[in-house]
Motif scaffolding. Sequence first.
Motif, PDB file in Angstrom:
ATOM      1  N   ILE A   1      51.968  40.388 -20.847  1.00 42.00           N
ATOM      2  CA  ILE A   1      51.232  39.259 -21.452  1.00 42.00           C
ATOM      3  C   ILE A   1      49.738  39.518 -21.565  1.00 42.00           C
ATOM      4  N   GLY A   2      49.252  40.540 -20.851  1.00 47.26           N
ATOM      5  CA  GLY A   2      47.820  40.791 -20.865  1.00 47.26           C
ATOM      6  C   GLY A   2      47.133  40.138 -19.690  1.00 47.26           C
ATOM      7  N   LYS A   3      45.831  40.284 -19.655  1.00 45.09           N
ATOM      8  CA  LYS A   3      45.089  39.905 -18.439  1.00 45.09           C
ATOM      9  C   LYS A   3      45.094  38.405 -18.142  1.00 45.09           C
ATOM     10  N   ALA A   4      44.900  38.112 -16.886  1.00 46.96           N
ATOM     11  CA  ALA A   4      44.815  36.724 -16.434  1.00 46.96           C
ATOM     12  C   ALA A   4      43.461  36.160 -16.837  1.00 46.96           C
ATOM     13  N   GLU A   5      43.465  35.015 -17.477  1.00 44.11           N
ATOM     14  CA  GLU A   5      42.194  34.384 -17.896  1.00 44.11           C
ATOM     15  C   GLU A   5      41.981  33.109 -17.095  1.00 44.11           C
TER      16      GLU A   5
END
Length: 74
Positions: free
Chosen positions: A70-74
């Motif tokens: 999902i990609g990086k935690a924001e």
Amino acid sequence: MAQVDDTKENLQKCICGQCPSFNQCMKDQGEGLYCAKGKSSCEFDKEGCICGTCPLTPEYDLDGVYYCSIGKAE
Ligand code: SF4
Ligand code: SF4
């Protein structure tokens, strides 16, 4: 939830290398710390995610899994 810092210290704490989804491509690319660096450049099968037991999860109050997907935690 805080953004995870892309540091050497955090990469050393990352346990992705012990994860069943972490494959040879990811290893060869020297990947890890997806919660800070973003998604994997490799193709892989989702065979479980152990982010929940990673020391960075409580440290940064993370609530997600599969950051390699999902990609990086924001
Ligand atoms: S939360 Fe997941 S992606 Fe982030 S450092 Fe820990 S094991 Fe790696
Ligand atoms: S982000 Fe989760 S699923 Fe992906 S390699 Fe790390 S522990 Fe495994």
